[in-house]
Scaffold this motif. Sequence first.
Motif, mmCIF file in Angstrom:
data_model
loop_
_atom_site.group_PDB
_atom_site.id
_atom_site.type_symbol
_atom_site.label_atom_id
_atom_site.label_comp_id
_atom_site.label_asym_id
_atom_site.label_seq_id
_atom_site.Cartn_x
_atom_site.Cartn_y
_atom_site.Cartn_z
ATOM 1 N N GLN A 1 74.400 9.090 57.557
ATOM 2 C CA GLN A 1 73.170 9.882 57.689
ATOM 3 C C GLN A 1 72.525 9.588 59.042
ATOM 4 O O GLN A 1 71.519 8.894 59.133
ATOM 5 C CB GLN A 1 72.196 9.561 56.551
ATOM 6 N N GLY B 1 79.381 11.816 59.554
ATOM 7 C CA GLY B 1 80.045 12.969 58.958
ATOM 8 C C GLY B 1 80.639 13.913 59.991
ATOM 9 O O GLY B 1 80.229 13.906 61.156
ATOM 10 N N PRO B 2 81.630 14.732 59.601
ATOM 11 C CA PRO B 2 82.315 15.641 60.539
ATOM 12 C C PRO B 2 81.374 16.564 61.301
ATOM 13 O O PRO B 2 81.540 16.777 62.499
ATOM 14 C CB PRO B 2 83.260 16.440 59.629
ATOM 15 N N ALA B 3 80.370 17.133 60.613
ATOM 16 C CA ALA B 3 79.447 18.062 61.273
ATOM 17 C C ALA B 3 78.664 17.366 62.382
ATOM 18 O O ALA B 3 78.499 17.910 63.483
ATOM 19 C CB ALA B 3 78.495 18.676 60.249
ATOM 20 N N GLN B 4 78.198 16.153 62.107
ATOM 21 C CA GLN B 4 77.422 15.440 63.116
ATOM 22 C C GLN B 4 78.317 14.906 64.233
ATOM 23 O O GLN B 4 77.867 14.796 65.378
ATOM 24 C CB GLN B 4 76.628 14.309 62.461
ATOM 25 N N ARG B 5 79.575 14.616 63.924
ATOM 26 C CA ARG B 5 80.500 14.234 64.995
ATOM 27 C C ARG B 5 80.691 15.383 65.968
ATOM 28 O O ARG B 5 80.754 15.189 67.183
ATOM 29 C CB ARG B 5 81.852 13.803 64.410
ATOM 30 N N ASP B 6 80.763 16.607 65.443
ATOM 31 C CA ASP B 6 80.872 17.784 66.306
ATOM 32 C C ASP B 6 79.615 17.947 67.164
ATOM 33 O O ASP B 6 79.702 18.298 68.349
ATOM 34 C CB ASP B 6 81.091 19.045 65.469
ATOM 35 N N GLN B 7 78.451 17.690 66.573
ATOM 36 C CA GLN B 7 77.207 17.747 67.335
ATOM 37 C C GLN B 7 77.226 16.745 68.489
ATOM 38 O O GLN B 7 76.827 17.063 69.610
ATOM 39 C CB GLN B 7 76.014 17.434 66.417
ATOM 40 N N LYS C 1 79.765 15.540 70.057
ATOM 41 C CA LYS C 1 80.677 16.000 71.105
ATOM 42 C C LYS C 1 79.987 16.984 72.042
ATOM 43 O O LYS C 1 80.168 16.950 73.260
ATOM 44 C CB LYS C 1 81.911 16.650 70.484
ATOM 45 N N ARG C 2 79.190 17.874 71.466
ATOM 46 C CA ARG C 2 78.521 18.905 72.272
ATOM 47 C C ARG C 2 77.419 18.324 73.157
ATOM 48 O O ARG C 2 76.985 18.971 74.106
ATOM 49 C CB ARG C 2 77.953 19.999 71.363
#
Length: 266
Positions: free
Chosen positions: A67, A89-95, A97-98
């Motif tokens: 979290q 989590g995967p979604a926040q890992r993508d964030q 990266k951006r």
Amino acid sequence: MRRLWLAVLLLACAGPVLASLRVVSLAPSLSEIVVELDSADLLVGVLDAGERPAALKEVPSVGRYGQLDMERLLSLKPDLLLLWPGSVGPAQRDQLKRLNIPTYVAEPHNLEQLSAQIETIATRLGRPARGVKLAAQLRSKLDDLRQRYRRDVPLKVFYQVWDKPLYTVGGGQIISDALEVCGARNVFADLSLPAPQVSIEAVLQRNPEVILAGDQAQLDAWKAWPQVDAVRTGQLLLVTDKGLERPSGQMIEATAKLCQLIQPHL
């Protein structure tokens, strides 16, 4: 002469630039590594999960395991993120990266990889000599353990993570490598998942000589199957040290305790 003065000025400025590195650790094990490298002064934020080392008591939190508080992280203006993929989590890992913040991703699958990653983290922190020294100490201790606990025929060990459902560690998990250092073999080392779910029937079929778990009730439940070698010989062993769950430098000492638990006569 002018070039000489410019060179002197650049050298004078180099120290403060390195000292001002702002690091956020997104895993307790990575925070622990930074502390072991005597570099806690660089941490401006940590992800919480369990008790913190004393050196990090006052460091701001950026959320808890799984979290991440993205707004809080951004407010700290980090120059470097230390990330263990499973802690976010995967979604926040993508964030992340951006955001294009320099990031070092650490996920060691064995103890040699852990030593190498400690060296790399020290380099990223601008303190490479500390990493070389610590990694050399850890490798020396590992070599000693391998020599002391080596067996021609490894002990067959079942390492239980949880009971309902039944989870263990796979061959690519660093705990499996710690067992090998101790002269043992994970009976589920052929499974590639880090934490595979298995059946009681599969454990019975592989007939471990030792069963390890972190909970006494979980161990006692195996007494219902006296045909298993570990039950028959009373090798139901409680792992009280949680250090095996944190891949940092302290895991080498936790491995030494594991070896002594499995083969106390050595």
